[in-house]
Design an enzyme around this catalytic site. Structure first.
Site, PDB file in Angstrom:
ATOM      1  N   LYS A  50       0.857  -1.148  -0.111  1.00 33.77           N
ATOM      2  CA  LYS A  50       0.076   0.039   0.007  1.00 33.77           C
ATOM      3  C   LYS A  50       0.884   1.291   0.023  1.00 33.77           C
ATOM      4  O   LYS A  50       0.424   2.341  -0.797  1.00 33.77           O
ATOM      5  CB  LYS A  50      -0.956   0.114   1.266  1.00 33.77           C
ATOM      6  N   GLN A  94      -4.730  -1.751   9.592  1.00 36.54           N
ATOM      7  CA  GLN A  94      -4.459  -3.043   8.632  1.00 36.54           C
ATOM      8  C   GLN A  94      -5.207  -4.237   9.795  1.00 36.54           C
ATOM      9  O   GLN A  94      -4.880  -4.540  10.778  1.00 36.54           O
ATOM     10  CB  GLN A  94      -2.806  -3.402   8.486  1.00 36.54           C
ATOM     11  N   ASP A 117     -11.269   2.461   3.847  1.00 41.25           N
ATOM     12  CA  ASP A 117     -11.665   0.951   3.729  1.00 41.25           C
ATOM     13  C   ASP A 117     -13.264   0.688   3.511  1.00 41.25           C
ATOM     14  O   ASP A 117     -13.473  -0.154   2.765  1.00 41.25           O
ATOM     15  CB  ASP A 117     -11.385   0.249   5.209  1.00 41.25           C
TER      16      ASP A 117
END
Ligand code: NDP
Length: 288
Positions: A50, A94, A117
């Protein structure tokens, strides 16, 4: 028949081209904060991927690595600080968090406008309402993007989603059934009586189960489109590292389907590309 390979890397590269233009036109440099707790090697690989994608696109990234024994309170205060930092446009925690942490309640603390997200109840609620212009969950929206990029018209098609998780299966089903996509959707889960029969009736199958190669060739109608979301690590003594990645779809499905996304190189790259797209969208909307 051999299925055409649905190349997620190429689709992600095309999306990145568009994002480069949006980043350079944005009045502010988009900024993503990624928080990781603990030492899970796979999670660190995902986070590094990422961060590298941010570098390619001129997006600023802040990588916050916390120890495995970090308390929930401490992570909570990290999230609150990032929420109130106006230079940060997107926040990602995460997954998975260590077992002593309640992942859902912690990610719910993220400011919805910074929830890149797309898991916050406000963002998922907007999706349920059919409002698709907000921050959508990256993996299912990446699948939609791949289908669109391949020229698949979903209108009136029978789609089966295997899996009903908050992060993939359920939002995937909503996106497929949404106005504009217009598929007729069945959700298959662990209590479904006959998953194979449901799949055999489908024009499009999206497998998001987490069971190595569960979908076999005799589950798939000839010519169906099959998207493999699964990422499963299986032992493989022939590899130096002792394992390899496989999807939720057996490779023999390639003999029956018309279009099949590979693992790796399918949905994975699109998930990261959509995270980048959400970060740019968040920066644009916070500075419009
Ligand atoms: P979850 O474990 O949260 O959900 C799995 C779903 O599969 C559940 O809804 C479960 O049903 C269903 N299921 C389990 N066993 C069966 C069965 N035998 N028959 C039918 N349905 C079954 O997984 P995720 O949604 O988080 O992830 C799914 C897969 O996608 C994993 O391999 C994961 O690694 C991968 N993934 C890939 C990403 C990418 O970028 N490519 C991103 C995110 C995930 P029930 O609800 O009844 O328990």
């Amino acid at each position: 028949m051999a299925a055409t390979r649905l190349d997620g890397k190429a689709c992600a590269a095309a999306l990145e081209e568009e994002l480069l233009v949006r980043v350079s036109a944005c009045s502010v440099k988009p900024h993503l904060a990624v928080v990781i707790v603990g030492k899970d090697p796979a999670s660190h690989v995902y986070v590094n991927n990422k961060v590298r994608a941010c570098e390619r696109l001129g997006i600023q990234s802040t990588h916050i690595a916390l120890e495995s024994d970090t308390t929930e309170d401490s992570l909570r205060s990290t999230i609150m600080k990032l929420n109130s930092d106006s230079t940060v446009h997107g926040i990602l925690i995460q997954s998975p968090l260590p077992p002593h942490m309640d992942e859902e309640s912690l990610t719910d603390l993220i400011e919805p406008a910074k929830d890149v997200d797309g898991f916050h109840p406000i963002n998922l609620g907007r999706l349920v309402q059919g409002r698709l212009d907000g921050l959508l969950p990256c993996t299912p929206s990446g699948v939609m993007q791949m289908l669109d990029w391949s020229g698949v018209d979903l209108t009136g098609k029978k789609a089966v989603v295997i899996g009903r998780s908050r992060i993939v299966g359920m939002p995937q089903a909503l996106l497929l059934a949404a106005k504009g996509a217009d598929a007729t959707v069945t959700i298959v889960h662990s209590r479904t009586a006959d998953a194979r029969a449901e799949c055999l009736a489908a024009d499009v199958i999206i497998a998001a189960v987490g069971r190595p190669e569960m979908v076999k060739a005799d589950w798939v109608k000839p010519g169906a489109i099959v998207i493999d979301v699964g990422i499963n690590r299986v032992d493989d003594s022939s590899r130096e590292r002792g394992w390899r990645l496989v999807g939720d779809v057996d490779p023999s499905v390639g003999d029956v389907a018309s279009l099949l996304s590979p693992v790796p190189g399918g949905v994975g790259p699109m998930t990261i590309a959509m995270l980048m797209a959400n970060t740019v969208t968040a920066a644009e909307s916070q500075h419009s």
